[in-house]
Motif scaffolding. Structure first.
Motif, PDB file in Angstrom:
ATOM      1  N   PRO A  13      12.174   2.632  13.010  1.00 17.17           N
ATOM      2  CA  PRO A  13      12.198   2.736  11.549  1.00 17.17           C
ATOM      3  C   PRO A  13      10.953   2.185  10.866  1.00 17.17           C
ATOM      4  O   PRO A  13      10.665   2.547   9.716  1.00 17.17           O
ATOM      5  CB  PRO A  13      13.443   1.944  11.153  1.00 17.17           C
ATOM      6  N   GLN A  14      10.197   1.324  11.531  1.00 21.15           N
ATOM      7  CA  GLN A  14       9.019   0.733  10.909  1.00 21.15           C
ATOM      8  C   GLN A  14       7.808   1.677  10.905  1.00 21.15           C
ATOM      9  O   GLN A  14       6.850   1.458  10.154  1.00 21.15           O
ATOM     10  CB  GLN A  14       8.632  -0.580  11.612  1.00 21.15           C
ATOM     11  N   LEU A  15       7.832   2.724  11.728  1.00 21.40           N
ATOM     12  CA  LEU A  15       6.632   3.527  11.908  1.00 21.40           C
ATOM     13  C   LEU A  15       6.292   4.452  10.739  1.00 21.40           C
ATOM     14  O   LEU A  15       5.116   4.563  10.387  1.00 21.40           O
ATOM     15  CB  LEU A  15       6.730   4.338  13.206  1.00 21.40           C
ATOM     16  N   PRO A  16       7.249   5.168  10.130  1.00 25.53           N
ATOM     17  CA  PRO A  16       6.857   6.076   9.050  1.00 25.53           C
ATOM     18  C   PRO A  16       6.070   5.396   7.935  1.00 25.53           C
ATOM     19  O   PRO A  16       5.066   5.940   7.445  1.00 25.53           O
ATOM     20  CB  PRO A  16       8.198   6.631   8.552  1.00 25.53           C
ATOM     21  N   GLU A  17       6.495   4.213   7.524  1.00 24.82           N
ATOM     22  CA  GLU A  17       5.785   3.513   6.450  1.00 24.82           C
ATOM     23  C   GLU A  17       4.395   3.084   6.889  1.00 24.82           C
ATOM     24  O   GLU A  17       3.423   3.187   6.119  1.00 24.82           O
ATOM     25  CB  GLU A  17       6.589   2.294   5.992  1.00 24.82           C
ATOM     26  N   LEU A  18       4.259   2.607   8.142  1.00 26.65           N
ATOM     27  CA  LEU A  18       2.953   2.202   8.645  1.00 26.65           C
ATOM     28  C   LEU A  18       2.010   3.407   8.733  1.00 26.65           C
ATOM     29  O   LEU A  18       0.836   3.317   8.363  1.00 26.65           O
ATOM     30  CB  LEU A  18       3.100   1.548  10.020  1.00 26.65           C
ATOM     31  N   ILE A  19       2.520   4.525   9.228  1.00 27.68           N
ATOM     32  CA  ILE A  19       1.706   5.733   9.331  1.00 27.68           C
ATOM     33  C   ILE A  19       1.267   6.190   7.940  1.00 27.68           C
ATOM     34  O   ILE A  19       0.095   6.541   7.728  1.00 27.68           O
ATOM     35  CB  ILE A  19       2.484   6.849  10.051  1.00 27.68           C
ATOM     36  N   GLN A  20       2.193   6.170   6.987  1.00 24.01           N
ATOM     37  CA  GLN A  20       1.865   6.598   5.627  1.00 24.01           C
ATOM     38  C   GLN A  20       0.809   5.698   5.015  1.00 24.01           C
ATOM     39  O   GLN A  20      -0.110   6.173   4.327  1.00 24.01           O
ATOM     40  CB  GLN A  20       3.129   6.605   4.769  1.00 24.01           C
ATOM     41  N   GLN A  21       0.916   4.404   5.247  1.00 24.34           N
ATOM     42  CA  GLN A  21      -0.075   3.472   4.713  1.00 24.34           C
ATOM     43  C   GLN A  21      -1.452   3.758   5.296  1.00 24.34           C
ATOM     44  O   GLN A  21      -2.462   3.718   4.585  1.00 24.34           O
ATOM     45  CB  GLN A  21       0.334   2.031   5.022  1.00 24.34           C
ATOM     46  N   LYS A  22      -1.504   4.068   6.586  1.00 22.82           N
ATOM     47  CA  LYS A  22      -2.791   4.361   7.228  1.00 22.82           C
ATOM     48  C   LYS A  22      -3.372   5.676   6.713  1.00 22.82           C
ATOM     49  O   LYS A  22      -4.581   5.791   6.456  1.00 22.82           O
ATOM     50  CB  LYS A  22      -2.582   4.439   8.744  1.00 22.82           C
ATOM     51  N   ILE A  23      -2.533   6.684   6.533  1.00 19.73           N
ATOM     52  CA  ILE A  23      -3.001   7.998   6.081  1.00 19.73           C
ATOM     53  C   ILE A  23      -3.519   7.939   4.648  1.00 19.73           C
ATOM     54  O   ILE A  23      -4.507   8.585   4.304  1.00 19.73           O
ATOM     55  CB  ILE A  23      -1.869   9.037   6.206  1.00 19.73           C
ATOM     56  N   GLU A  24      -2.863   7.143   3.821  1.00 21.58           N
ATOM     57  CA  GLU A  24      -3.228   7.098   2.404  1.00 21.58           C
ATOM     58  C   GLU A  24      -4.273   6.033   2.090  1.00 21.58           C
ATOM     59  O   GLU A  24      -4.864   6.055   1.007  1.00 21.58           O
ATOM     60  CB  GLU A  24      -1.971   6.842   1.569  1.00 21.58           C
ATOM     61  N   GLY A  25      -4.489   5.095   3.003  1.00 14.99           N
ATOM     62  CA  GLY A  25      -5.399   3.988   2.721  1.00 14.99           C
ATOM     63  C   GLY A  25      -6.692   4.093   3.493  1.00 14.99           C
ATOM     64  O   GLY A  25      -6.945   5.074   4.206  1.00 14.99           O
ATOM     65  N   PRO A  26      -7.554   3.090   3.387  1.00 12.37           N
ATOM     66  CA  PRO A  26      -8.836   3.103   4.087  1.00 12.37           C
ATOM     67  C   PRO A  26      -8.670   2.849   5.581  1.00 12.37           C
ATOM     68  O   PRO A  26      -7.654   2.318   6.036  1.00 12.37           O
ATOM     69  CB  PRO A  26      -9.607   1.961   3.416  1.00 12.37           C
ATOM     70  N   GLU A  27      -9.696   3.234   6.342  1.00 14.28           N
ATOM     71  CA  GLU A  27      -9.675   3.083   7.792  1.00 14.28           C
ATOM     72  C   GLU A  27      -9.430   1.631   8.194  1.00 14.28           C
ATOM     73  O   GLU A  27      -8.749   1.357   9.184  1.00 14.28           O
ATOM     74  CB  GLU A  27     -11.008   3.570   8.374  1.00 14.28           C
ATOM     75  N   LYS A  28      -9.968   0.686   7.437  1.00 16.32           N
ATOM     76  CA  LYS A  28      -9.821  -0.727   7.781  1.00 16.32           C
ATOM     77  C   LYS A  28      -8.772  -1.413   6.906  1.00 16.32           C
ATOM     78  O   LYS A  28      -8.828  -2.612   6.659  1.00 16.32           O
ATOM     79  CB  LYS A  28     -11.164  -1.437   7.656  1.00 16.32           C
ATOM     80  N   GLY A  29      -7.785  -0.646   6.458  1.00 20.35           N
ATOM     81  CA  GLY A  29      -6.732  -1.190   5.626  1.00 20.35           C
ATOM     82  C   GLY A  29      -5.937  -2.281   6.323  1.00 20.35           C
ATOM     83  O   GLY A  29      -5.724  -2.240   7.540  1.00 20.35           O
ATOM     84  N   THR A  30      -5.499  -3.261   5.531  1.00 20.22           N
ATOM     85  CA  THR A  30      -4.759  -4.390   6.088  1.00 20.22           C
ATOM     86  C   THR A  30      -3.301  -4.332   5.648  1.00 20.22           C
ATOM     87  O   THR A  30      -2.928  -3.621   4.726  1.00 20.22           O
ATOM     88  CB  THR A  30      -5.377  -5.721   5.623  1.00 20.22           C
ATOM     89  N   LEU A  31      -2.488  -5.103   6.350  1.00 20.59           N
ATOM     90  CA  LEU A  31      -1.080  -5.220   6.003  1.00 20.59           C
ATOM     91  C   LEU A  31      -0.920  -6.313   4.954  1.00 20.59           C
ATOM     92  O   LEU A  31      -1.406  -7.429   5.127  1.00 20.59           O
ATOM     93  CB  LEU A  31      -0.254  -5.561   7.247  1.00 20.59           C
TER      94      LEU A  31
END
Length: 249
Positions: free
Chosen positions: A183-201
Motif C-alpha cells: 500500500p505504500q508504493l502508489p504514493e511514493l511512485i506518484q511523488q517521484k513522478i510528479e517531483g524532482p529527480e532528487k526529491g526528498t521524503l
C-alpha cells in the motif's frame, strides 16, 4: 514504441553498429521524474579487425552529458562482453535485453530476447540481494532521505522475488505491485513522478521502511531457497553461435 525522439540521433551517431539500444533506469522502472535523465543501454559490434589485431577496440563505449536540453547517460558493451555478462548472475543486463522501451532493435536482439530465459538461474537472487543492500545503505545514510533510492530498494526486491517465483524478468515497479499490493508504493511512485529527480521524503517513516526492507529481504531469501530455477545457464552454446554469426556475418 514512442520514445524521446532526440535519443535516436545519439544512437545513429554511435561509432559502431548496434544490436540494440533500450531505455533503462527510472523510465524502465516506472517512476521517472520530469527532470530524470535517460539511461540508454545497448550492445555494439566491434569489427573483426578490432578484435583479432594487436590494437583492439573498446569493450565499453560511454557517453554522458546534456545535449540540447536532453540529459543522457549512454553505455554500450561489445557483443562478446555483453553475452558473457548474460551468462553470469547479472539481472541488470537481462533487464536491458528485455526492456520494452526500445530505441533500436535488430534480428539478433530478438534472438537475445528468446535466449534470455536460458540465462536465468536461481543464483540471480544474489544480484538483487546485493543491489538492494547498496540502495538501502544509500537511502538510510542520507539526510533528508530521498524518494529515489527507496523506490530502487522496493523495485529491486520485488523484481528478485518475482524472478525466483516465476522465472520472468519484470522491472516495472507499478506492474510488480499489481500482485504484491504494497500500500505504500502508489504514493511514493506518484511523488517521484510528479517531483524532482532528487526529491526528498517530507516525513520518512524510516522504522516502517526498515521493517519492510527486512521482510522483503527475508522473502527473497526464502524464494531463492524454494526456487525451481536451474543452477546454471543453459544458453551458452546458443549465445556462442550467435556471437560468431554476428561477428563474422
Amino acid at each position: 514504441m514512442n520514445h524521446e525522439p532526440r535519443l535516436q540521433q545519439h544512437v545513429d551517431q554511435h561509432p559502431y553498429p548496434l544490436l540494440f539500444a533500450t531505455i533503462s533506469g527510472a523510465h524502465l522502472y516506472g517512476f521517472p521524474s520530469p527532470d530524470s535523465d535517460f539511461d540508454l543501454r545497448g550492445v555494439h559490434v566491434l569489427p573483426v579487425e578490432e578484435v583479432v589485431g594487436l590494437t583492439t577496440g573498446p569493450e565499453t563505449v560511454e557517453k554522458s552529458g546534456v545535449y540540447d536540453g536532453l540529459e543522457l547517460d549512454l553505455v554500450t558493451h561489445d557483443v562478446k562482453k555483453f553475452f558473457s555478462l548474460m551468462l553470469k548472475k547479472n539481472g541488470y543486463v537481462l533487464e536491458q535485453v528485455l526492456s520494452p522501451l526500445v530505441v533500436q532493435s535488430s534480428p539478433a536482439h530478438q534472438r537475445l530476447g528468446e535466449l534470455a530465459a536460458g540465462c536465468v538461474t536461481r543464483h540471480h537472487a544474489h544480484h538483487y540481494l546485493g543491489f538492494a543492500a547498496n540502495q538501502w545503505k544509500l537511502f538510510a545514510q542520507e539526510e533528508p532521505p530521498r524518494v529515489k533510492p527507496l523506490l530502487y530498494v522496493y523495485r529491486v526486491l520485488l523484481t528478485g522475488i518475482h524472478l525466483m517465483r516465476t522465472g520472468e524478468i519484470e522491472a516495472n515497479l507499478g506492474r510488480l505491485n499489481e500482485s504484491f499490493r504494497l500500500p505504500q508504493l502508489p504514493e511514493l511512485i506518484q511523488q517521484k513522478i510528479e517531483g524532482p529527480e532528487k526529491g526528498t521524503l517530507d516525513q520518512a517513516d524510516i522504522t516502517f521502511h526498515q521493517r519492510e526492507y527486512d521482510r522483503l529481504i527475508a522473502e527473497l531469501e526464502a524464494a531463492y531457497a524454494e526456487s525451481k530455477l536451474p543452477e546454471t545457464a543453459s544458453a551458452a552454446e546458443a549465445l556462442n553461435s550467435l556471437l560468431i554469426e554476428v561477428r563474422v556475418g
